[in-house]
Each structure stands twice: as C-alpha cells, then as structure tokens.
Write a protein that holds these residues in place. Structure first.
Motif, PDB file in Angstrom:
ATOM      1  N   GLN A  20       0.783  -1.257   0.252  1.00 43.65           N
ATOM      2  CA  GLN A  20      -0.290  -0.035   0.113  1.00 43.65           C
ATOM      3  C   GLN A  20       0.850   1.283  -0.237  1.00 43.65           C
ATOM      4  O   GLN A  20      -0.206   1.906  -0.871  1.00 43.65           O
ATOM      5  N   ILE A  26      -6.835   2.817  -1.047  1.00 42.09           N
ATOM      6  CA  ILE A  26      -6.658   2.427   0.978  1.00 42.09           C
ATOM      7  C   ILE A  26      -7.707   1.220   0.962  1.00 42.09           C
ATOM      8  O   ILE A  26      -9.070   0.992   0.338  1.00 42.09           O
ATOM      9  N   LEU A 146      -3.037   5.936   8.504  1.00 43.99           N
ATOM     10  CA  LEU A 146      -1.828   6.368   7.795  1.00 43.99           C
ATOM     11  C   LEU A 146      -0.577   5.644   8.950  1.00 43.99           C
ATOM     12  O   LEU A 146      -0.193   6.279   9.890  1.00 43.99           O
ATOM     13  N   THR A 147       0.186   5.157   7.956  1.00 46.18           N
ATOM     14  CA  THR A 147       1.960   4.857   8.624  1.00 46.18           C
ATOM     15  C   THR A 147       2.928   6.290   8.253  1.00 46.18           C
ATOM     16  O   THR A 147       2.593   6.725   7.191  1.00 46.18           O
ATOM     17  N   TYR A 150       3.298   5.987   4.636  1.00 45.00           N
ATOM     18  CA  TYR A 150       3.098   6.529   3.626  1.00 45.00           C
ATOM     19  C   TYR A 150       2.578   7.464   3.117  1.00 45.00           C
ATOM     20  O   TYR A 150       2.361   8.191   2.276  1.00 45.00           O
ATOM     21  N   ALA A 151       1.628   8.557   4.751  1.00 44.34           N
ATOM     22  CA  ALA A 151       1.462  10.426   4.460  1.00 44.34           C
ATOM     23  C   ALA A 151       2.789  10.656   4.183  1.00 44.34           C
ATOM     24  O   ALA A 151       2.593  11.828   3.247  1.00 44.34           O
ATOM     25  N   VAL A 179      -7.290  12.536   8.186  1.00 40.78           N
ATOM     26  CA  VAL A 179      -6.851  11.223   8.530  1.00 40.78           C
ATOM     27  C   VAL A 179      -5.955  11.856   9.853  1.00 40.78           C
ATOM     28  O   VAL A 179      -5.599  13.012  10.197  1.00 40.78           O
ATOM     29  N   VAL A 181      -2.289   9.697  11.224  1.00 45.86           N
ATOM     30  CA  VAL A 181      -0.914   9.354  11.354  1.00 45.86           C
ATOM     31  C   VAL A 181      -0.285   8.811  12.161  1.00 45.86           C
ATOM     32  O   VAL A 181       0.154   9.847  13.241  1.00 45.86           O
ATOM     33  N   ILE A 187      -2.984   1.177   7.032  1.00 46.05           N
ATOM     34  CA  ILE A 187      -3.039   2.046   5.978  1.00 46.05           C
ATOM     35  C   ILE A 187      -4.677   1.907   6.261  1.00 46.05           C
ATOM     36  O   ILE A 187      -4.648   0.220   5.065  1.00 46.05           O
TER      37      ILE A 187
END
Length: 215
Positions: A20, A26, A146-147, A150-151, A179, A181, A187
């Motif tokens: 991802q 997502i 989100l990790t 990823y962000a 969102v 994080v 994710i």
C-alpha cells in the motif's frame, strides 16, 4: 512456543502495508457499533478488577474483546451484544451508526473518536451492573489511518482532510475525511455500516484519495 497463526497474520499485514505504500489506494475497514470502556466503568459492568479478554487484534494496541454489553436508550429499546474494544480508555465512549439511533431514540453528534464533550447519553448494561452514561455516545466521523511512511510519500499530514473516490457498483465520493497518522497504524479507512451499505463497500475494498483539503 510461538503462535504460528499470529506470526502468519503479522507477516501478511507487513506485506500488505508495503504494497500500500507503493499504491494510492486505501483499504476499507467497516466499523460495527462498539464500546470503549474506562477502568471504572469496566469494573461496574463486569466486576471489580475484571480484565478484557482478546478476541481479535485490530491495530496498534487496540483489540476486539470477547466481552459485550447492552445499550438501552430513552425509548427503553435495547441493542444487545455490542462488542467492547480494548484496552481500557480514560473515558467511556459508544460508537453507533445513524440507523442505530432510530432504534435507541438518541441523537448523537458526528465526531472524531475521543471528542465526547456534550455528546449523547445512554445506559450500558453488563453482567455485573449498569451505567447511566451522561455523555459519550457519538457517530464516528469517516477517517483514514496512515503510517508515517505512506503519509510522507503522498504528502499528507496528520489531521489533514481529504476527499476519497469510491469506484465499483455504487460509485461515489466521501468528502472531508479526516486523516490520522501514527507509526502503529495500519493503512486503512474506517467507515460505519451505514456508509458501507450506501456505497456497496465491504471490508478490504479499495478506495482512492483524490483531493487534499485545507480545513
């Protein structure tokens, strides 16, 4: 001795996470009605010193427990077998869908998790006691976990708001999705059962962030 099922599950989650990071899509997680309990309220509902027992790991430290409670609204109509999520929190919180409000006859606000000030009240019933909750009932807002990797890759910050495209048999857009994080997140976008049904979505379905908003 190692739990091979847990190891396999962890490996698969790691593989999915790396996939991802390279994708704009997502995964959807459909959130059923559930309850988070404070230590004090857990003691009242299940007995002094009671500890929740894990049924399924969710993300980070959160897990679905084997324990359930009953929700009772002002109409005295009840929804039984509502799952308790662990671990215990500072404040008790009940997350339901709009459809649930018609049964319970309550009017909770749409809020991010943890924002319970001035929210709806309800009665919780457990095997050892009951609680009149003066506030704490919300309809959880749509949000994406989100990790940090990823962000960063997609230029998204914690607490940004984005629009999300849903394709498939009932294409639509979700606007102003919050969102979050954190390094122990999967994710995943979380929606309730009403949103899932309206858009024809199930757990594991893929959606796409299409616009970043400034709120």
């Amino acid at each position: 001795m190692y739990d091979t099922n847990s190891i396999a599950e962890a490996v698969q989650k790691a593989i999915d996470a790396y996939k991802q990071i390279e994708s704009d899509q997502i995964r959807i997680g459909v959130s059923q009605r559930h309850v988070h309990l404070s230590r004090e309220d857990l003691d009242t509902l299940f007995g002094k010193g009671y500890e929740l027992t894990k049924k399924k790991t969710l993300m980070g430290r959160e897990f679905a427990s084997n324990e359930v409670v009953t929700l009772v609204g002002p109409s005295l109509k009840a929804i039984e077998n509502v799952r308790v999520l662990g671990p215990v929190r500072k404040n008790t919180q009940v997350e339901i869908s709009r459809t649930d409000t018609f049964i319970l006859k309550v009017s909770p606000p749409v809020r991010p998790s943890g924002k319970i000030e001035g929210s709806e009240r309800i009665v919780l019933v457990g095997p050892k006691g009951s609680i009149y909750l003066k506030e704490g009932v919300i309809i959880a807002n749509r949000h994406i976990h989100l990790t940090p990797e990823y962000a960063q890759r997609h230029d998204i910050q914690d607490n940004d708001y984005v629009d999300v495209l849903v394709e498939g048999i009932k294409p639509t857009k979700f606007y102003d999705v919050q969102v979050r994080v954190r390094d122990d997140f999967n994710i995943e976008m979380h929606i309730d059962t009403d949103d899932a049904n309206s858009a024809g979505l199930k757990n594991g379905a893929l959606v796409t962030i299409i616009k970043k908003n400034n709120k």
